[in-house]
Enzyme design. Structure first.
Site: not given
Length: 386
Positions: A229, A250-252, A279
């Site tokens: 996201l 990532g981007r979570a 992450h």
């Protein structure tokens, strides 16, 4: 025969319509409202109904497959050493669909065109899956240009050029408002599962969704999708509740930027982060983030170090004292966040978050005990569970 067909249609309408109503920041969103639920009979009709300006309740009662409908492109994609070659990785990487390749090398590629251009969702739409049958394959959805009052519920969006970065986004919000994204599943996407910006996303509730990152092509070279996201809108208010994010890296989520006038308030409650190879939260400037009752299991980095330095305001609720300190401004005791087999979760209690959250008190959703999150979220999140 006509009687049988009519009975089937009436049963379909009774069985599949929007279930429940949104809480949090998208409260009051009605989508197609009282419009008669109907299932399109062709891809062309599906696109017409989704994109026109007529209030509709659109039933997705089958797999709508866009792959091949707009042709393919054969050309050159960029292969990057760190995200494509994957020496020593546990999966293939992702090549990049782009017009420059600094630091990489050009390789031959072939990708589907339909995934590159999402369907633009008109205002006052409910797009609702029937049982567990509702699948949109090879094309995403986009709410933009001032369109609003949209419900996307019980749909599986999948197979948007998953082997290529920039292969397609599942759901895009750009100059939108009043959007409820509920009980969906998203998998095998080339780029972002959900992305907002550069215009506002507005008031959004993302609830009870399954973000399934399992893939054979990973920019992290680990079989886990990286682009989960990306929230960059100019004036955005998010309720993020009851979601299951698993096998991503990532981007979570990532939220915030200093490249625009982005202003984001994010309330994350009772979400289950499981088996993340990179992450979860990555928070940039111009953000106010209240996190409570989230469960991180086998998550390498629940919160990036950058999040602590970029200027965003965080309330991470990691201690009993921090939970109790919510009472003065919010009128309730926050639920602490829990880790199991995961990296460090930093204690941040920026008072500005509570002050801002207090002004949105009517939009803050309640929580249940964090120990119950894994079982409840897995049982409830995703398609066929409304």
């Amino acid at each position: 025969m006509k009687t049988a067909v009519l009975s089937l249609l009436l049963a379909l309408q009774a069985y599949a319509r929007v279930t429940g109503s949104p809480s949090g920041f998208a409260a009051g969103t009605t989508g197609g409202g009282s419009a008669t639920p109907a299932a399109p009979s062709s891809l062309d009709e599906l696109v017409q109904w989704i994109t026109d300006d007529t209030p509709r309740v659109i039933l997705i009662d089958r797999t709508w497959d866009f792959i091949g409908t707009e042709g393919t492109t054969t050309g050159k994609c960029c292969s990057m050493p760190s995200t494509t070659v994957c020496n020593g990785g546990t999966s293939k990487g992702q090549a990049w669909i782009q017009d420059h390749c600094d630091g990489g090398s050009w390789v031959s590629c072939k990708y589907d065109n339909a995934a590159l251009t999402p369907m633009d969702v008109g205002s006052n739409k409910s797009i609702v899956g029937v049982g567990n049958k509702g699948v949109i394959k090879g094309k995403g959805l986009r709410v933009r240009n001032g369109n609003k009052n949209v419900i996307i519920q019980n749909i599986h969006i999948t197979n948007l050029n998953p082997q290529y970065v920039w292969g397609g986004d599942a759901i895009t919000l750009d100059n939108a408002d009043q959007v409820w994204i509920d009980h969906n599943k998203i998998s095998l996407i080339g780029r972002q599962f959900i992305v907002s910006g550069w215009g506002k996303a507005g008031h959004v509730t993302i609830s009870n969704n399954e973000f399934d990152g399992r893939t054979s092509w990973s920019a992290g070279c680990n079989g886990k999708h990286y682009w989960t996201l990306l929230l960059l809108g100019e004036q955005d208010y998010y309720t993020f509740e009851g979601n299951w994010l698993h096998d991503v890296s990532g981007r979570a989520p990532h939220m915030g930027t200093d490249h625009t006038k982005s202003q984001i308030f994010f309330h994350g409650v009772n979400n289950y982060f499981q088996n993340l190879g990179g992450h979860a939260f990555d928070v940039d400037t111009n953000t106010w983030v209240l996190l409570e009752g989230n469960y991180f299991e086998n998550v390498k980095t629940p919160l990036t170090d950058t999040s602590l330095k970029a200027g965003g305001k965080l309330y991470t609720t990691s201690t009993v004292n921090a939970a109790g300190a919510c009472l003065d401004k919010l009128g309730y005791i926050c639920e602490w966040n829990r880790l199991a087999g995961s990296g460090a979760w930093q204690d941040r209690t920026d008072a500005d978050v509570k002050t801002k959250a207090a002004t949105y008190k009517n939009s803050l959703v309640g929580h249940y005990p964090v120990a119950d999150v894994p079982a409840k979220v897995v049982a409830n999140a995703g398609v066929g569970k409304v």
